[in-house]
Every structure is written in C-alpha cells, then in structure tokens.
Design a protein around this motif. Structure first.
Motif, short mmCIF file in Angstrom:
data_model
loop_
_atom_site.label_atom_id
_atom_site.label_comp_id
_atom_site.label_asym_id
_atom_site.label_seq_id
_atom_site.Cartn_x
_atom_site.Cartn_y
_atom_site.Cartn_z
N ASN A 200 0.80 -1.22 0.00
CA ASN A 200 0.00 0.00 0.00
C ASN A 200 0.84 1.28 0.00
OD1 ASN A 200 -2.05 2.05 1.64
ND2 ASN A 200 -3.07 0.65 0.23
N LEU A 201 2.13 1.16 0.37
CA LEU A 201 3.02 2.33 0.26
C LEU A 201 3.01 2.86 -1.17
CD1 LEU A 201 6.34 1.56 2.19
CD2 LEU A 201 4.65 3.33 2.71
N LYS A 202 2.93 1.94 -2.14
CA LYS A 202 2.94 2.36 -3.55
C LYS A 202 1.66 3.12 -3.90
CE LYS A 202 5.88 -1.31 -5.34
NZ LYS A 202 6.03 -2.34 -6.36
N THR A 203 0.54 2.72 -3.30
CA THR A 203 -0.71 3.46 -3.52
C THR A 203 -0.64 4.82 -2.84
OG1 THR A 203 -2.02 1.44 -3.73
CG2 THR A 203 -3.20 3.41 -3.07
N MET A 204 -0.11 4.85 -1.60
CA MET A 204 -0.01 6.13 -0.88
C MET A 204 0.94 7.08 -1.61
SD MET A 204 -2.25 5.97 1.37
CE MET A 204 -1.95 7.60 2.04
N GLU A 205 1.99 6.52 -2.18
CA GLU A 205 2.92 7.38 -2.93
C GLU A 205 2.16 8.10 -4.05
OE1 GLU A 205 5.89 5.37 -5.28
OE2 GLU A 205 7.09 7.18 -5.51
N LEU A 206 1.23 7.38 -4.70
CA LEU A 206 0.45 8.00 -5.78
C LEU A 206 -0.44 9.13 -5.27
CD1 LEU A 206 -0.67 4.88 -7.87
CD2 LEU A 206 1.34 6.36 -8.19
N VAL A 207 -1.04 8.92 -4.09
CA VAL A 207 -1.89 9.97 -3.51
C VAL A 207 -1.07 11.24 -3.27
CG1 VAL A 207 -3.22 10.64 -1.45
CG2 VAL A 207 -3.49 8.34 -2.42
N PHE A 208 0.11 11.07 -2.63
CA PHE A 208 0.91 12.26 -2.31
C PHE A 208 1.49 12.89 -3.58
CE2 PHE A 208 1.38 9.60 1.65
CZ PHE A 208 0.38 10.28 2.33
N LEU A 209 1.89 12.05 -4.54
CA LEU A 209 2.40 12.59 -5.81
C LEU A 209 1.31 13.33 -6.57
CD1 LEU A 209 4.72 9.87 -7.44
CD2 LEU A 209 5.40 12.08 -6.49
N ALA A 210 0.08 12.81 -6.49
CA ALA A 210 -1.03 13.47 -7.20
C ALA A 210 -1.25 14.87 -6.63
CB ALA A 210 -2.30 12.64 -7.07
N TYR A 211 -1.26 14.99 -5.30
CA TYR A 211 -1.42 16.33 -4.71
C TYR A 211 -0.24 17.23 -5.09
CZ TYR A 211 -5.52 15.16 -1.89
OH TYR A 211 -6.79 14.83 -1.49
N ALA A 212 0.98 16.67 -5.09
CA ALA A 212 2.16 17.48 -5.43
C ALA A 212 2.11 17.89 -6.90
CB ALA A 212 3.44 16.69 -5.13
N SER A 213 1.64 17.00 -7.75
CA SER A 213 1.52 17.30 -9.17
C SER A 213 0.50 18.43 -9.38
CB SER A 213 1.08 16.04 -9.94
OG SER A 213 0.67 16.37 -11.23
N ALA A 214 -0.63 18.33 -8.69
CA ALA A 214 -1.66 19.37 -8.83
C ALA A 214 -1.14 20.71 -8.34
CB ALA A 214 -2.91 18.96 -8.06
N ALA A 215 -0.38 20.70 -7.24
CA ALA A 215 0.13 21.96 -6.68
C ALA A 215 1.17 22.59 -7.60
CB ALA A 215 0.72 21.71 -5.29
N SER A 216 1.96 21.75 -8.29
CA SER A 216 3.06 22.29 -9.10
C SER A 216 2.73 22.30 -10.59
CB SER A 216 4.32 21.46 -8.87
OG SER A 216 4.07 20.11 -9.25
N ASN A 217 1.58 21.69 -10.95
CA ASN A 217 1.17 21.59 -12.35
C ASN A 217 2.25 20.91 -13.19
OD1 ASN A 217 -0.53 21.85 -14.52
ND2 ASN A 217 0.11 23.94 -15.00
N THR A 218 2.82 19.84 -12.65
CA THR A 218 3.86 19.11 -13.38
C THR A 218 3.63 17.60 -13.35
OG1 THR A 218 5.19 19.06 -11.36
CG2 THR A 218 5.78 20.74 -12.98
N VAL A 219 4.23 16.94 -14.32
CA VAL A 219 4.22 15.47 -14.33
C VAL A 219 5.30 15.02 -13.36
CG1 VAL A 219 4.61 13.42 -15.75
CG2 VAL A 219 3.55 15.46 -16.76
N LEU A 220 4.96 14.09 -12.46
CA LEU A 220 5.94 13.61 -11.48
C LEU A 220 6.18 12.13 -11.64
CD1 LEU A 220 4.73 15.62 -8.35
CD2 LEU A 220 6.67 16.14 -9.85
N LYS A 221 7.41 11.72 -11.44
CA LYS A 221 7.76 10.31 -11.57
C LYS A 221 7.67 9.62 -10.22
CE LYS A 221 10.90 10.05 -15.51
NZ LYS A 221 10.88 11.36 -16.15
N THR A 222 7.32 8.34 -10.22
CA THR A 222 7.35 7.58 -8.97
C THR A 222 8.80 7.20 -8.66
OG1 THR A 222 7.04 5.52 -10.18
CG2 THR A 222 5.05 6.56 -9.35
N ARG A 223 9.04 6.74 -7.41
CA ARG A 223 10.42 6.35 -7.03
C ARG A 223 10.94 5.21 -7.88
NH1 ARG A 223 10.71 7.16 -0.71
NH2 ARG A 223 9.35 8.93 -0.69
#
Ligand code: 89Y
Length: 342
Positions: A319-342
C-alpha cells in the motif's frame, strides 16, 4: 477447530459498525474489545455487537488484553500512533485506508511493524468489489489482448458528508479518502505506475478540501490510465456510489457501467453483456452494498494471511505504492507538473 484469533477494534464510528458486522461473517476470529476516546460511542457498538470489553484509551487496552491482532478503524491522524503501539505490543495490525497523512509517516508505520516482526495490512477494499474482480479476470484471460488505455471513473453526487461528517473537515479530501481507492484499483489492474499528472478542483463551498481530481497515470507497462474522482457530480443514472470503467486493449474492450453491468467487446466477435452483482449481506447499508460486500472479501484475504494460508494483497508494504500516488497526485496538482514515482 483451532482457537479463534482474538482481536480488538480501534474506532467506533460509522464505518466501524459495518466492518465489525463483516468480521462476524468469520468464525475464526473473536472480537474481545473496542476502544474509542468517545466512550459512549464505544459502549453503543459494544452492546450492538456483544463486544465484552470497552476502553477509551489504547494504552489501557494493550495492557489488559491479550490479542492476536488489532483492526484500526479510527481517524486518519490516530492511525500511526496506534500502529506503533500495536507493534510495541507485538500484535499484528490492520489499518484502515488511507494509511497516514504523509509518506514518511506511512514508511515509519511499515518499518516499525517489520522491526517488531508483526504483520501489517491496510484495509483497502475497493479492489475486492465483484465487478472489479471480474474485469481483472477478463484482462488476465487475455480477452481484450494487451491493454493500452483505461478510464476509471468514480463521480458521484452521493451525500457522503451526512454519514461521514469528518470528511468535510479534511484539508485533503477527494484523493485521500476516495482517490486512494481508485488509484489502488489502477495498480491492481495494470501494475506499477511510472508517472502521474493531476489537477484538482474545489466545487462544494461547504467543505474544507478539494472534491474533484482528474489524474493521468502512465503505467510502467505503457498503459495510459485516466482516473477521475468527484463528489461534486450529478449523474442522472446514479443509484449508489460506484466505479465505472472503460478498459481498452488491442483485441477488445471492457466497459463497466452503472449497477455492475459489464460489456465485453472482442475484435471480430461482437459484444456480450452481463451483470456482476456482489454477494448480499443483510447488515449492509443498501447505498453501500457494493462497498460493504468488498469489506468482507478484503477481510477474508487478510485473514488468510493471519492464519498463515496465503499472502494478503493489501500489505502495508504494497500500500506504500498506492499512498505514494496519492501524495504525488497532490504534489503534481500543486506544481502543475508530471511527477515520476520512485
Ligand atoms: O470513506 C470512503 C470509503 O472508504 O469508501 C467510500 C467512502 O465512504 C466515501 O468516499
């Protein structure tokens, strides 16, 4: 029969009531205690479900009870402290989604359980919904060939805050409460994610967080998966909150429509359509019947692991991988950028 596994529940809110009903479907477990800072709420659920012992603080419960595992169904900020206490007490842990409010806290929860040698699971149930399992089987059987594109849609006007008023107070609402389920579903269907782009919107002025998110996932397999979640939508066919899907492969497509209707179209073979209803449980709230049935299936999967029969799907580590997506999604929305997973 072996002695039932003894467990305690933390949290006595709306969701705990149904999750306890789901546990009662299994005679390999015995619920011996419930704990909530609001002792009246804990007392009410204890008398409804015949739970012998009631506590209003976790330290007392861990001191008094001898347990095999705990099921944490409490508020999000309470998850991490309770997981740490359970690990210290040497009992296996199940924790409700979303795991915690930031990635480091999630990682800390996984680590502390690993160090203590206790099993750690997340109660992530949406992937266990009957129509979703059916669609996954169709993909695995090669019915649509190689998937290349998908749309997962959970857009609802369901009055979710009536039953769960705390959701209206979350700083982060739609991805943390609901998107987490659908992002996990995308991982379940198509595997790991390479990159993510997300935009969020806030439509309902009466709540603190955002209530719409549109997310494009590029899976490591190359599949493009669009995940749209909203509690600000008004859809005329809606009868209860549910996920709709369109899954496209090079040899066909699968559509999941309202009320569990699946349509499979295969190149050169036309289409067939049927309904994949979930099992019925008399205790389930009719509006949540699909979700409540998946609570039972999720518990069954975790219980098999607790009993040493098979590895559960929704471990903390997974589930860490799912949570990573949640936090990356918020960070992507805040920065308006495409973000890569670890
Ligand atoms: O809290 C959420 C969940 O886990 O499933 C649906 C829900 O109740 C509202 O989004």
């Amino acid at each position: 029969m072996n002695t039932p596994l003894k467990f305690a529940v933390f949290g006595a809110g709306f969701w705990a009531n149904y999750q306890i009903s789901a546990w009662k479907e299994f005679d390999q477990v015995s619920l011996v205690a419930i704990c909530d800072p609001d002792q009246d709420k804990a007392n009410q659920l204890a008398s409804k479900h015949n739970i012998p012992n009631v506590y209003n603080n976790a330290a007392d419960l861990f001191r008094e009870e001898s347990l095999d595992f705990v099921d944490i169904i409490s508020s999000i900020p309470s998850h991490a402290p309770l997981v740490h206490q359970a690990a210290k007490a040497g009992v296996h842990v199940i924790c409700q989604k979303p795991m915690a409010e930031d990635f480091d806290t999630c990682q800390g929860m996984v680590d502390v359980c690993k160090e203590a040698g206790v099993k750690f699971f997340i109660h992530e149930n949406f992937r266990f919904q009957t129509p979703i399992r059916t669609c996954k089987t169709l993909i695995d059987e090669g019915k649509i060939g190689t998937p290349f594109k998908a749309r997962l849609t959970f857009c609802s006007g369901f009055p979710v805050f009536d039953n769960q008023p705390a959701l209206a107070e979350l700083d982060w609402f739609i991805l943390s409460d609901l998107g987490v389920h659908i992002l996990d579903m995308a991982r379940y269907l198509f595997g790991d994610v390479a990159s993510i782009y997300c935009q969020t919107q806030k439509i309902n002025p009466a709540i603190r967080g955002e209530d719409v998110a549109n997310t494009l996932l590029t899976m490591k397999s190359g599949v493009n998966c669009f995940v749209e979640v909203s509690y600000a939508s008004q859809l005329e066919q809606e009868t209860f909150p549910q996920t709709l899907m369109l899954l496209e492969g090079d040899k066909g497509s699968i559509r999941l429509d309202f009320n569990h209707r699946i349509s499979l179209t295969q190149k050169g073979q036309g289409s067939e359509s049927w309904v994949a209803d979930p099992p019925h449980y008399p205790w389930a709230d009719p509006d949540y019947a699909l979700i409540h049935s998946s609570v039972v299936a999720c518990i069954e999967n975790i219980l098999a692991d607790l009993l040493g029969k098979e590895k559960a799907e929704t471990t903390g580590e997974d589930n860490l991988k799912t949570m990573e997506l949640v936090f990356l999604a918020y960070a992507s929305a805040a920065s308006n950028t495409v973000l890569k997973t670890r």
